[in-house]
Motif scaffolding. Structure first.
Motif, PDB file in Angstrom:
ATOM      1  N   VAL A 107       0.860  -1.176   0.000  1.00 27.02           N
ATOM      2  CA  VAL A 107       0.000   0.000   0.000  1.00 27.02           C
ATOM      3  C   VAL A 107       0.898   1.228   0.000  1.00 27.02           C
ATOM      4  CG1 VAL A 107      -1.674   1.347   1.351  1.00 27.02           C
ATOM      5  CG2 VAL A 107      -1.838  -1.144   1.303  1.00 27.02           C
ATOM      6  N   THR A 108       0.807   2.054  -1.033  1.00 31.32           N
ATOM      7  CA  THR A 108       1.537   3.324  -0.956  1.00 31.32           C
ATOM      8  C   THR A 108       0.681   4.311  -0.180  1.00 31.32           C
ATOM      9  OG1 THR A 108       0.701   3.751  -3.173  1.00 31.32           O
ATOM     10  CG2 THR A 108       3.045   3.244  -2.970  1.00 31.32           C
ATOM     11  N   LYS A 109       1.382   5.147   0.599  1.00 32.60           N
ATOM     12  CA  LYS A 109       0.664   6.086   1.452  1.00 32.60           C
ATOM     13  C   LYS A 109       1.170   7.495   1.198  1.00 32.60           C
ATOM     14  CE  LYS A 109      -0.259   5.617   5.678  1.00 32.60           C
ATOM     15  NZ  LYS A 109       0.391   5.849   6.968  1.00 32.60           N
ATOM     16  N   SER A 110       0.259   8.422   1.245  1.00 37.22           N
ATOM     17  CA  SER A 110       0.668   9.823   1.213  1.00 37.22           C
ATOM     18  C   SER A 110       0.229  10.445   2.510  1.00 37.22           C
ATOM     19  CB  SER A 110       0.031  10.538   0.030  1.00 37.22           C
ATOM     20  OG  SER A 110       0.375  11.903   0.077  1.00 37.22           O
ATOM     21  N   LYS A 111       1.077  11.260   3.027  1.00 42.11           N
ATOM     22  CA  LYS A 111       0.987  11.790   4.387  1.00 42.11           C
ATOM     23  C   LYS A 111      -0.437  11.927   4.928  1.00 42.11           C
ATOM     24  CE  LYS A 111       2.407  15.983   5.561  1.00 42.11           C
ATOM     25  NZ  LYS A 111       3.325  17.104   5.491  1.00 42.11           N
ATOM     26  N   SER A 112      -0.649  11.328   6.055  1.00 41.65           N
ATOM     27  CA  SER A 112      -1.953  11.404   6.687  1.00 41.65           C
ATOM     28  C   SER A 112      -1.783  11.312   8.185  1.00 41.65           C
ATOM     29  CB  SER A 112      -2.833  10.253   6.191  1.00 41.65           C
ATOM     30  OG  SER A 112      -3.860  10.016   7.119  1.00 41.65           O
ATOM     31  N   LEU A 205      -3.226   4.854  -0.348  1.00 45.83           N
ATOM     32  CA  LEU A 205      -3.959   5.356   0.821  1.00 45.83           C
ATOM     33  C   LEU A 205      -3.518   6.802   1.072  1.00 45.83           C
ATOM     34  CD1 LEU A 205      -5.746   4.744   3.395  1.00 45.83           C
ATOM     35  CD2 LEU A 205      -3.647   3.934   4.477  1.00 45.83           C
ATOM     36  N   THR A 206      -4.449   7.735   1.018  1.00 47.15           N
ATOM     37  CA  THR A 206      -4.092   9.131   1.307  1.00 47.15           C
ATOM     38  C   THR A 206      -4.994   9.685   2.397  1.00 47.15           C
ATOM     39  OG1 THR A 206      -5.646  10.040  -0.297  1.00 47.15           O
ATOM     40  CG2 THR A 206      -3.407   9.640  -1.093  1.00 47.15           C
ATOM     41  N   GLY A 207      -4.544  10.757   2.965  1.00 46.09           N
ATOM     42  CA  GLY A 207      -5.396  11.521   3.867  1.00 46.09           C
ATOM     43  C   GLY A 207      -6.245  12.477   3.051  1.00 46.09           C
ATOM     44  N   ALA A 208      -6.716  13.528   3.716  1.00 47.15           N
ATOM     45  CA  ALA A 208      -7.501  14.540   3.025  1.00 47.15           C
ATOM     46  C   ALA A 208      -7.273  15.860   3.723  1.00 47.15           C
ATOM     47  CB  ALA A 208      -8.981  14.192   3.072  1.00 47.15           C
ATOM     48  N   VAL A 236      -6.714   0.518  -6.554  1.00 46.83           N
ATOM     49  CA  VAL A 236      -7.699   0.851  -5.519  1.00 46.83           C
ATOM     50  C   VAL A 236      -7.203   2.057  -4.729  1.00 46.83           C
ATOM     51  CG1 VAL A 236      -8.829   0.023  -3.399  1.00 46.83           C
ATOM     52  CG2 VAL A 236      -8.424  -1.557  -5.319  1.00 46.83           C
ATOM     53  N   HIS A 237      -8.111   2.989  -4.498  1.00 46.47           N
ATOM     54  CA  HIS A 237      -7.711   4.122  -3.665  1.00 46.47           C
ATOM     55  C   HIS A 237      -8.571   4.203  -2.411  1.00 46.47           C
ATOM     56  CE1 HIS A 237      -5.676   7.737  -2.626  1.00 46.47           C
ATOM     57  NE2 HIS A 237      -6.840   8.315  -2.339  1.00 46.47           N
ATOM     58  N   ILE A 238      -7.899   4.477  -1.280  1.00 48.67           N
ATOM     59  CA  ILE A 238      -8.613   4.680  -0.012  1.00 48.67           C
ATOM     60  C   ILE A 238      -8.256   6.060   0.509  1.00 48.67           C
ATOM     61  CG2 ILE A 238      -9.012   3.831   2.324  1.00 48.67           C
ATOM     62  CD1 ILE A 238      -7.920   1.088   1.420  1.00 48.67           C
ATOM     63  N   VAL A 239      -9.285   6.817   0.824  1.00 45.75           N
ATOM     64  CA  VAL A 239      -9.095   8.109   1.492  1.00 45.75           C
ATOM     65  C   VAL A 239      -9.459   7.882   2.954  1.00 45.75           C
ATOM     66  CG1 VAL A 239      -9.898  10.494   1.709  1.00 45.75           C
ATOM     67  CG2 VAL A 239      -9.802   9.394  -0.560  1.00 45.75           C
ATOM     68  N   ILE A 240      -8.575   8.314   3.859  1.00 48.02           N
ATOM     69  CA  ILE A 240      -8.978   8.269   5.261  1.00 48.02           C
ATOM     70  C   ILE A 240      -9.002   9.691   5.794  1.00 48.02           C
ATOM     71  CG2 ILE A 240      -6.622   7.527   5.897  1.00 48.02           C
ATOM     72  CD1 ILE A 240      -8.202   6.261   8.396  1.00 48.02           C
ATOM     73  N   ALA A 241     -10.150  10.074   6.338  1.00 48.16           N
ATOM     74  CA  ALA A 241     -10.320  11.463   6.773  1.00 48.16           C
ATOM     75  C   ALA A 241     -11.214  11.518   7.999  1.00 48.16           C
ATOM     76  CB  ALA A 241     -10.944  12.280   5.651  1.00 48.16           C
TER      77      ALA A 241
END
Lengths: 480, 267
Positions: A107-112, A205-208, A236-241
């Motif tokens: 899973v690649t992640k962008s700062k969250s 997986l990214t934040g928002a 697949v993309h997952i936003v976690i906010a």
């Protein structure tokens, strides 16, 4: 991330003994505030924008249910899925379930920060999915197995040499004799290392930064473009906010974006500002096939309607950290959890309880600098006091502190007794301290006299001398 | 941050001023109290120093003990509400009365209006002299290089920045050198400095470094708490910089030893 907030005093002591950290914090304290001041000088209407941004968030928080429902329906309309999660555990399990549904290995992640809040990396790893941080700072601290120390500059506590050591230890596939002397070579190496990981990740997986209710859009700001690659490359993309990230309209988002980067990094706007709405449409060249949004509460709704509601206006710009003299002294890790600085000292007790984080609202001089630089005009000192009030009501502070405060208050409420007690005490101290004018040490004043001398009083109190007349007249006449 | 305009459009020519001495000035440094009286009287005020005053209640308020803070606030209101103005030689205590009392008593129907009325006529000394009285002071010359620390409450709650500098400009022979971080907290913070002494030390050390880098011989500020903290650290480090409340210099009352010094230090 495991909370270390109970160890605050010890954390702070250890941090202050770290000379390298002190240098890093000095750089931060000089750099970001200066750049913020310059960015604001270039924008005369900055304060009006702050008022407008504050009003947008206040309005949104007053109608949070309405805007969240609108956001959800718009995400669905665009072909995405919304998952409401009350706790961190709910969110972790939902994310894992989505990863398993596509048999994801990485899973690649962008700062969250929310990812840190729910410790998603550890959880995924324990369950056989490898998370890869793609923000340079986050990537560095992931390799070092450290938590972030700043909300927008997660590796700000490290220097170039430490990053070089980290890369040499982690990237054992590369030539040990390679040159890693300058920031550019470090950056190049991280880019090359991350490139394949971006391309091969199963899930992104990214934040928002914001969720736009009007359009069902997730807004991401970065300076590296890593959020774009995290969103657009995997299947697949997952936003976690968290819930309070919602903003009514695109227009409103533009207003809030104008104060965000200026406050934090002193940029007019971040290098990348990305708006993602749902999965790839039939004619799109890029984008995920599946688009999921994890809407996390994790204690936020309990703050709504309380004296801490205004904290939910926070847009995570980092300005209060950048300007806080306490943060400059101890760094972000000392706070013992994901958030730090003034915003952390208010938010953390709200999320994990004042009994867990009792030191945080107290370890502030209430100097007010944080409030003056907050783009959302969050009254941070007022809320730090509100936590102290709750703590006092629960008798959560030390017995000695309560006893001393109670004694002072009892005297302050009885002027005659106050004079009867303080008069002889000051006279005695004045006589004892006359020779040097100060004390190196005094019983019961160890907190004061550890780091500094205590100036001795001059003698009888001002009010006593003034009302005695002749003595007061003598002292007064000296200046005439 | 806060509107801090003079409360009365046409102030009385010889207003009756209640002096709120602050507990630190009263107990630790009476010379600041006498300097304050002199400055106010020279500016044409009739000054009273009520004996029934103690503390503004800030230690209780900032420690979460609102009940005691409210009781103390009511005492201050009762003692001082009869004056045309209330003046304190401290931005912190003046800020407590003018900024925080109305908040503290907002739910108390009987006291809310009284708190607001007192808040509107309470001023920090230097701001009062400059903004309300527009005092034409003529302090005696003092050949010295000085630096000024902007105390947090005065600066951020009351907007005091230009006034002390303007008045210090009238002191002949005084050269004002600005530090790099005059607006940064010194780490006093009331009980903060005793509850978190090592963090406070780190903060006051940064200030001490900045003060020493100016090369000034004299440190001035408008709040005794900050001054005692910075003077205590400077003396602890063996520095020769003197520290005084700005009122002492403006009133020309600098014959008392500086803060934390004995008679022989100044000899």
């Amino acid at each position: 991330m495991e909370t270390q907030t109970r160890r605050f005093k010890q954390n702070a002591r250890e941090a202050m003994a770290d000379g390298q950290l002190a240098q890093a914090l000095t750089r931060l304290g000089e750099g970001f505030p200066l750049r913020r001041a310059e960015a604001i000088d270039r924008l005369p209407e900055f304060d009006q924008l702050r008022d407008a941004a504050k009003a947008i968030k206040d309005h949104t928080l007053a109608h949070l249910d309405l805007y969240l429902e609108q956001y959800e329906s718009k995400v669905k309309e665009a072909g995405g899925h919304v998952h409401w999660c009350r706790t961190g555990q709910d969110a972790r399990e939902k994310i894992l379930e989505i990863c398993r549904s596509v048999n994801a290995k990485t899973v690649t992640k962008s700062k969250s920060m929310i990812g840190e809040e729910i410790a998603i990396n550890d959880f995924l790893e324990e369950n056989g999915v490898a998370p890869i941080e793609t923000d340079l700072g986050e990537y560095i601290i992931q390799l070092r197995k450290e938590p972030p120390s700043h909300i927008i500059a997660p590796a700000v506590h490290l220097n170039k040499g430490q990053v070089e050591d980290t890369f040499r230890k982690a990237h054992t596939n590369l030539d040990p004799a390679r040159n890693l002397d300058d920031p550019k070579s470090l950056l190049e190496e991280a880019r090359v290392e991350l490139r394949d990981k971006f391309l091969n990740a199963d899930v992104g997986l990214t934040g928002a930064n914001f969720l736009i209710a009007e359009t069902g859009t997730n807004v991401l700001v970065t300076n590296e473009g890593n959020a774009d690659l995290t969103y657009s490359l995997p299947r697949v993309h997952i936003v976690i906010a968290s819930l309070e990230k919602v903003i009514p309209t695109l227009e409103d988002t533009a207003t809030v974006l104008r104060v965000l980067a200026r406050s934090g990094t002193g940029q007019d706007i971040t290098v990348y500002t990305t708006f993602c709405t749902g999965p790839k449409r039939p004619d799109d060249l890029d984008g995920p096939d599946e688009y999921h949004v994890i809407l996390l509460d994790n204690g936020r709704t309990e703050l709504v309607g309380t004296e801490f509601q205004e904290m939910l206006r926070c847009i995570r710009c980092g300005s209060c950290l950048n300007h806080c003299p306490v943060y400059h002294a101890i760094g972000g890790h000392a706070y013992g959890w994901v958030y730090s600085g003034p915003m952390g000292a208010v938010l953390i007790p709200g999320l994990i309880g004042i009994h867990e984080a009792g030191d945080l609202p107290n370890a502030s001089t209430l100097c007010g600098k944080c409030e003056t630089v907050c783009p959302m005009r969050i009254p941070l000192p007022k809320m730090l006091r509100a936590w102290r009030e709750r703590q006092y009501q629960r008798k959560g502070n030390s017995a000695a502190a309560r006893w001393a405060l109670g004694l002072w208050a009892a005297l302050a409420k009885r002027p005659k007794l106050y004079r009867a007690v303080t008069g002889p005490l000051m006279t005695a101290l004045a006589i004892l301290g006359r020779k040097r004018g100060r004390f190196k040490w005094l019983p019961l004043a160890g907190g004061w006299t550890g780091p500094r001398d205590l100036p001795a009083p001059q003698g009888d109190s001002f009010i006593a001398q003034y009302h005695k007349g002749p003595v007061g007249a003598v002292v007064r006449s000296k200046g005439q | 941050m806060t509107e801090y305009a003079p409360a009365l459009k046409n102030p009385p020519t010889s207003p009756e001023v209640g002096l709120f001495a602050t507990c630190l000035v009263d107990l630790m440094r009476p010379s600041v109290g006498f300097a304050t009286v002199k400055l106010l009287e020279d500016a044409g005020c009739r000054v009273s120093v009520p004996e029934a005053q103690t503390c503004c209640g800030q230690p209780a308020y900032n420690s979460g003990d609102s009940a005691d803070a409210r009781d103390i606030a009511k005492n201050v209101i009762a003692v001082f509400e009869g004056f045309d103005y209330v003046v304190a030689p401290s931005g912190s205590c003046a800020g407590m009365i003018s900024h925080h009392y109305p908040h503290l008593l907002k739910d108390d129907a009987a006291w809310k209006a009284r708190a607001e009325a007192l808040a509107a006529k309470t001023f920090e000394l230097v701001a009062f002299l400059a903004d309300v009285m527009q005092a034409d002071i003529s302090p005696p010359d003092l050949g010295v290089t000085a630096t000024y620390h902007d105390s947090c409450s005065g600066l951020r709650e009351l907007g005091i920045k230009a006034q002390p500098r303007a008045l210090l400009g009238k002191v002949g022979g005084l050269t004002l050198v600005e530090g790099d971080i005059p607006e940064t907290c010194c780490g006093f913070g009331g009980l903060f400095c005793v509850k978190y002494p090592d963090i406070s030390e780190k903060m006051v050390d940064a200030k001490a470094d900045d003060i020493l880098a100016t090369g000034a011989d004299l440190l001035l500020a408008g709040d005794l708490g900050c001054l005692m903290n910075m003077a205590g650290r400077l003396k602890g480090r063996g520095a020769s910089v003197q520290a005084r409340h700005v009122a002492e210099v403006l009133a020309g009352m600098t014959d008392q030893p500086a803060i934390g010094e004995a008679d022989e230090d100044t000899a």
